[in-house]
Design a protein around this motif. Structure first.
Motif, PDB file in Angstrom:
ATOM      1  N   SER A 181      -7.462  27.144  33.550  1.00 22.92           N
ATOM      2  CA  SER A 181      -7.618  27.499  32.299  1.00 22.92           C
ATOM      3  C   SER A 181      -7.687  26.284  31.406  1.00 22.92           C
ATOM      4  CB  SER A 181      -6.655  28.566  32.040  1.00 22.92           C
ATOM      5  OG  SER A 181      -6.513  29.535  32.459  1.00 22.92           O
ATOM      6  N   GLU A 205      -7.970  34.491  39.718  1.00 21.34           N
ATOM      7  CA  GLU A 205      -6.879  35.321  38.748  1.00 21.34           C
ATOM      8  C   GLU A 205      -6.952  34.461  37.525  1.00 21.34           C
ATOM      9  OE1 GLU A 205      -1.985  35.941  38.018  1.00 21.34           O
ATOM     10  OE2 GLU A 205      -2.920  34.668  39.882  1.00 21.34           O
ATOM     11  N   ARG A 206      -7.220  35.519  36.404  1.00 18.33           N
ATOM     12  CA  ARG A 206      -7.531  35.023  35.043  1.00 18.33           C
ATOM     13  C   ARG A 206      -6.211  35.474  34.248  1.00 18.33           C
ATOM     14  NH1 ARG A 206     -12.734  37.491  36.276  1.00 18.33           N
ATOM     15  NH2 ARG A 206     -14.213  35.788  36.940  1.00 18.33           N
ATOM     16  N   ASN A 207      -5.859  34.761  33.283  1.00 24.59           N
ATOM     17  CA  ASN A 207      -4.765  35.218  32.393  1.00 24.59           C
ATOM     18  C   ASN A 207      -5.455  34.974  30.905  1.00 24.59           C
ATOM     19  OD1 ASN A 207      -4.917  32.276  31.783  1.00 24.59           O
ATOM     20  ND2 ASN A 207      -2.701  32.198  32.262  1.00 24.59           N
ATOM     21  N   CYS A 236      -6.508  41.703  29.602  1.00 26.32           N
ATOM     22  CA  CYS A 236      -5.114  41.584  29.400  1.00 26.32           C
ATOM     23  C   CYS A 236      -4.765  41.672  28.071  1.00 26.32           C
ATOM     24  CB  CYS A 236      -4.605  40.301  30.090  1.00 26.32           C
ATOM     25  SG  CYS A 236      -5.606  38.947  29.477  1.00 26.32           S
TER      26      CYS A 236
END
Length: 588
Positions: A181, A205-207, A236
């Motif tokens: 990120s 996966e991304r946050n 999210c």
């Protein structure tokens, strides 16, 4: 904040009781000092460590301060913006761990010393043995350092970012969500949307951090619509950084939104609708009156032309949250909204509230003065600018040149201009506009020639200013030469440039040339207003033939143009050709 203070108080309490604070208590207290920026307490704890290291359990008295405590000192000094003292502690360490190296690198990065941080990162890899290899924290610090160098050279920063990315992949850290990120954010800062989007697309996966980085990247790259679309796709829950990014995108959208007149004010209705919906979501999340969020909302509503809503948020903000950013946004909003007196009043309230203006504030209030010709207020603000020592700031200096130009004080404008260490094109344009508005044609042409001798290239604004001046002064040959120079520099003339040239030719009774210019337009088509300019000149010079040609062109574009009908009728009447029944071309 309270827990940080508690850690410092715990250290003080144990010491006052005559006991020796444990290593963990000292480390926690130093960390707390860094978190709240309490340099005085940090130095006091450092003094205690130096005086008591041999008697304190867990300290290696023979070799100096314990490595973990020394690393905590480095971090504390760096967080308190005392980077030289951080480096003194670091240099005094005999055994440096990856923690201490990372702390010093991050310290430089967070204090804007990106080049020093990256230099130390390279030295770490060269001087340390294999047991001290960069880890996740080290690379995050190096990425932050690289971001700090973007202002100096984006190209060099991008090259460094790609090299760091390669190392990160070799160490198997690209799959680390926070590292990836941070890389996405760095690529945006380096101006490489391709690298940012490519890495984001590969992330398994991304946050919220990675999504926020993409939204902010699109917003700052000028693609507000894609930023808003990315926000809508985000799976999210948004955090404060996400909302700041999407508010910025909405504000950017408002800048390019044409807007509509509402009660005599330009309001960006499309952007305002999006902004209100976003505001409603932020209110529901509980972030509405957070200092940075509230300031950004004020700025967004101002850019949308809704000063009432901006003022409502500003008033509800805690006084302690009203920082220079929110004050400046509100002042600029009133200045751009044509409420110069309110902008000046707010500037005075800001100073009375104890908030010191920054360059952006001065630019905003100077804009208010320039819009209404408040030269007296402008001079008083100029004095404040000199006291603050920001007269040489490019944006401030340009605003001063603009102010004095619009108020007719060209000597003052020239003094500010010549005092600048570095002059950009915006400032040149402000000086040219000032001379043009005062009708000082000789100075306009001399300044334009001087600009052309610099390394700067005149832009479309420059040419429009000079063309306008030539049209008002009736300098036909100069105007034609300026127009030719613009096209030779591959600058496509806009409608406003053609309007100036046609006006100039029409005033000089060069009507056939004016028609030829319109029929030879490239990149745009003649508008009814351009042909009306020719028709108006035909009325002045009683030219029936060209008038008929212009009139016919107007009717093709706007068959119901009654103004053209009246003007053509007057031309024919003055030419003794008025015969409404026998003039089939005359029709509404």
């Amino acid at each position: 904040m309270r827990s940080a203070r508690d850690s410092i108080h715990a250290f003080d309490r144990i010491q006052s009781e005559g006991s020796s604070p444990a290593k963990s208590i000292i480390a926690a207290a130093l960390k707390a000092c860094g978190r709240v920026g309490d340099l005085q307490s940090g130095k006091r704890i450092h003094d205690y460590i130096v005086k008591n290291r041999r008697a304190s359990p867990g300290f290696d008295g023979d070799d100096g301060i314990d490595a973990d405590i020394a690393s905590a000192l480095v971090t504390m000094y760096a967080k308190c913006r005392s980077i030289d003292e951080a480096r003194e502690v670091f240099d005094a360490m005999e055994d440096r761990s990856v923690v201490s190296w990372s702390a010093m690198i991050l310290g430089y990065a967070e204090n804007g010393e990106g080049d020093l941080a990256l230099g130390l990162f390279q030295r770490m890899k060269q001087d340390s043995d294999d047991s001290i290899a960069p880890n996740r924290v080290t690379y995050l610090a190096a990425l932050k350092a690289c971001a700090a160098t973007c202002e100096n050279s984006r190209e060099q920063a991008l090259e460094t970012a790609r090299a760091l990315h390669l190392e990160i992949c070799q160490h198997g850290l690209e799959s680390d969500l926070f590292v990836a990120s941070t890389l996405v954010d760095l690529y945006w800062k380096c101006g490489s949307s391709v690298d940012a989007r490519d890495l984001f697309g590969r992330m398994e996966e991304r946050n919220v951090v990675s999504w926020s980085a993409m939204i902010l990247g699109f917003a700052e790259a000028g693609d507000a619509k894609l930023a808003l679309e990315t926000f809508r796709r985000m799976p999210c829950a948004p955090n404060r950084v996400t909302y700041l990014a999407v508010i910025k995108a909405c504000a950017a959208l408002a800048v390019v939104d044409e807007g509509e007149l509402v009660d005599g004010k330009v309001v960006k209705l499309k952007s305002l609708e999006i902004g209100r919906a976003l505001h409603c979501q932020i209110r529901g999340s509980g972030f509405e009156l957070h200092a940075s969020i509230a300031s950004s909302l004020v700025d967004m509503y101002c850019k949308c032309g809704s000063l009432g809503e901006a003022w409502s948020i500003f008033q509800r903000m805690k006084r302690s949250f009203r920082d220079v950013v929110s004050w400046s946004a509100m002042i600029l909003g009133y200045a751009q909204g044509g409420e110069a007196e309110m902008a000046l009043e707010l500037f005075e309230k800001m100073e009375g509230d104890g908030c010191a203006p920054n360059p952006a504030t001065f630019v905003a209030v100077l804009k208010a003065c320039a819009s209404q010709g408040f030269s007296g207020a402008g001079r008083r603000i100029h004095a404040k600018i000199c006291t603050a020592g920001v007269e040489g700031q490019p944006g401030v200096a340009t605003s001063l040149v603009d102010l004095y130009g619009k108020s007719g004080s060209m000597n003052r404008a020239r003094q500010v201009f010549e005092s600048m260490a570095s002059i950009d094109l915006v400032t040149w344009n402000a000086l040219l506009a000032g001379y043009s508005q005062q009708g000082e044609m000789k100075e306009v042409l001399e300044a334009f020639e001087a600009l052309c001798r610099t390394s700067l290239a005149p832009d479309s604004v420059t040419y429009l200013t000079v063309l306008t001046a030539c049209a008002h002064a009736g300098l036909v040959e100069n105007g034609k030469e300026v127009f030719r120079a613009m096209t030779q520099r591959s600058i496509t003339p806009g409608i406003e440039h053609y309007s100036c040239l046609v006006d100039l030719l029409g005033r000089a009774n060069l009507l056939d040339e004016a028609v030829a210019v319109l029929r030879g337009m490239s990149g745009a088509s003649p508008t009814p207003s351009l042909w009306m300019s020719v028709l108006g000149a035909c009325h002045k010079w009683k030219n029936v033939d060209v008038g008929r040609a212009a009139y016919g062109s107007i009717l093709e574009l706007d068959p119901c143009n009654s103004a053209a009908y009246v003007l053509m009728a007057n031309i024919l009447q003055h030419a003794s050709e008025w015969d409404l029944k026998n003039s089939p071309k005359l029709r509404l």
